[in-house]
Design a protein around this motif. Sequence first.
Motif, PDB file in Angstrom:
ATOM      1  N   VAL A 150      20.868   4.664  -0.699  1.00 31.62           N
ATOM      2  CA  VAL A 150      21.125   3.955  -1.962  1.00 31.62           C
ATOM      3  C   VAL A 150      20.024   4.272  -2.974  1.00 31.62           C
ATOM      4  CG1 VAL A 150      21.281   1.685  -3.038  1.00 31.62           C
ATOM      5  CG2 VAL A 150      22.430   2.105  -0.847  1.00 31.62           C
ATOM      6  N   THR A 195      26.126   6.190  -3.182  1.00 33.64           N
ATOM      7  CA  THR A 195      25.795   4.765  -3.176  1.00 33.64           C
ATOM      8  C   THR A 195      26.702   3.996  -2.226  1.00 33.64           C
ATOM      9  OG1 THR A 195      25.113   4.935  -5.509  1.00 33.64           O
ATOM     10  CG2 THR A 195      25.530   2.730  -4.627  1.00 33.64           C
ATOM     11  N   LEU A 196      27.998   4.311  -2.254  1.00 39.01           N
ATOM     12  CA  LEU A 196      28.967   3.575  -1.452  1.00 39.01           C
ATOM     13  C   LEU A 196      28.790   3.810   0.040  1.00 39.01           C
ATOM     14  CD1 LEU A 196      31.400   1.670  -1.771  1.00 39.01           C
ATOM     15  CD2 LEU A 196      32.881   3.687  -1.756  1.00 39.01           C
ATOM     16  N   TRP A 197      28.686   5.095   0.452  1.00 35.72           N
ATOM     17  CA  TRP A 197      28.587   5.333   1.897  1.00 35.72           C
ATOM     18  C   TRP A 197      27.263   4.843   2.463  1.00 35.72           C
ATOM     19  CZ3 TRP A 197      28.074  10.778  -0.075  1.00 35.72           C
ATOM     20  CH2 TRP A 197      26.863  11.381   0.260  1.00 35.72           C
ATOM     21  N   GLY A 210      28.345   7.961  -7.240  1.00 34.92           N
ATOM     22  CA  GLY A 210      29.016   6.768  -6.750  1.00 34.92           C
ATOM     23  C   GLY A 210      29.308   6.842  -5.259  1.00 34.92           C
ATOM     24  N   ALA A 211      29.699   8.030  -4.801  1.00 38.71           N
ATOM     25  CA  ALA A 211      30.012   8.201  -3.378  1.00 38.71           C
ATOM     26  C   ALA A 211      28.776   7.982  -2.514  1.00 38.71           C
ATOM     27  CB  ALA A 211      30.578   9.604  -3.140  1.00 38.71           C
ATOM     28  N   GLY A 266      25.580   2.239   1.321  1.00 38.55           N
ATOM     29  CA  GLY A 266      25.676   0.779   1.407  1.00 38.55           C
ATOM     30  C   GLY A 266      26.430   0.323   2.636  1.00 38.55           C
ATOM     31  N   PHE A 267      27.523   0.999   2.975  1.00 40.13           N
ATOM     32  CA  PHE A 267      28.280   0.631   4.170  1.00 40.13           C
ATOM     33  C   PHE A 267      27.524   0.983   5.448  1.00 40.13           C
ATOM     34  CE2 PHE A 267      32.149   0.170   1.525  1.00 40.13           C
ATOM     35  CZ  PHE A 267      32.637  -1.005   2.082  1.00 40.13           C
ATOM     36  N   GLY A 313      34.332   2.115   5.833  1.00 45.21           N
ATOM     37  CA  GLY A 313      33.711   2.097   4.519  1.00 45.21           C
ATOM     38  C   GLY A 313      32.818   3.299   4.284  1.00 45.21           C
ATOM     39  N   GLY A 318      33.275   6.225   1.206  1.00 44.48           N
ATOM     40  CA  GLY A 318      32.233   6.779   0.339  1.00 44.48           C
ATOM     41  C   GLY A 318      32.082   8.282   0.499  1.00 44.48           C
ATOM     42  N   CYS A 341      33.192  -1.261   8.946  1.00 46.66           N
ATOM     43  CA  CYS A 341      32.037  -0.713   8.228  1.00 46.66           C
ATOM     44  C   CYS A 341      32.034   0.812   8.280  1.00 46.66           C
ATOM     45  CB  CYS A 341      30.736  -1.262   8.805  1.00 46.66           C
ATOM     46  SG  CYS A 341      30.415  -2.995   8.400  1.00 46.66           S
TER      47      CYS A 341
END
Length: 409
Positions: A174, A82-84, A79-80, A86-87, A106, A110, A103
């Motif tokens: 991602v 994917t999040l970092w 999850g981390a 994406g930002f 964000g 992540g 951003c």
Amino acid sequence: MTQRYRIVVLAVLILAYTFNFLDRQILGILAGSIKKDLGLTDSQLGLMGGLAFALFYTGLGVPIAALADRWSRTWIMTGALTLWSGFTAACGFAGGFWQLFLCRMGVGVGEAGGVAPAYSLISDYFPKEQRARALAAYSFGIPIGSALGILFGGLIAATIDWRAAFIVVGLAGVALAPIFRLVVKEPPREVAAASVPATGGIRKLLAKPSFWLISLGAAASSVCGYGVAFWLPSFFERSLGMGLVDRSLFLGSMTLVGGVLGVWAGGVLGDRLGRARPAAYLLVPAVAFLLALPCFVLAVQAKSLVLAFVLFLIPTGLNLVWLGPVITAVQHLVAPSHRSTASACFLFVNNLIGLGLGTWYFGAVSDALTPIYGTEALRYAIYSGLGFYVVSASLFVLAARGLKHDWVP
């Protein structure tokens, strides 16, 4: 589990850490283009490179690590990632300072879940006599990611623009996330995490003087390490007149070669010397920092690009010697069930001070000295920050003296 599978897992963890630092450090090579496009100051760039990222990265690191000591570390890291990533891609759509600042925050959110769980995973996958080398190998992600961030960021920006650089590297991260989850399995923990309260482990850790000396020593070195790494592309542009593509190739190869050699040397020395004397885990990086200081002074003065490459290559390696030995020492300050939390507490201090202050410090000093030194202000800003290495070495020596008392076998 087989040694072959351990190596595969370590390789995937290194790849994820590579994207961690690629997304974190790409801003440095793009700083000049962003500054011109958005009309920013060095101080604003320093805040985006440090504080914007460090605020949530450090603040969320400890609770996420506490969760990782009790839940699936692999799901948290997936999850981390994917999040970092994406930002990072979202940075390419920013229209001004505050949008880009948010951003970058964000990205920090992540990445808060990307490192401490990995330290814990590696410590459970590898026996203690191999941990310093395994953690050092994992830390290859720092020079590799930093080098690729410089190289790809610069080349994509030169070919298209800085916005495309953020978007491309972010989307690549991602795409990696589901592959990471399929390959990396949750290993058995050495001790059942649920049997020991997390708050008790944190209290014991924070009561140990060596933890604070190690964390503050690493933070002092990171002020200089992160700060210099972020501003070197701008230094080569302003003081040596290098173009974007030349800077990318020059700094990318220097960071990759010097960084990998330095990280591996630290891991090997840590395993060999620390086995008989745990204090060596801290004395090795202390010596490395004291050697790096004069090398950086000479490197910043170099007028020839060939000479500058050689002189910067040496301290680039010495600057990363600490990773394997120091992280290993932190892992042994607590029981196995609290390794993620211990790593996060260490990273909290190290990154809040080192990353949060480092890039801003050099940018603010550069702005303050610009009326006096003009385009050479950044050179003198770098000089001013090298004293942090002396502070770091001194704190590591003090920590080494009491490490045996705080060591958990």
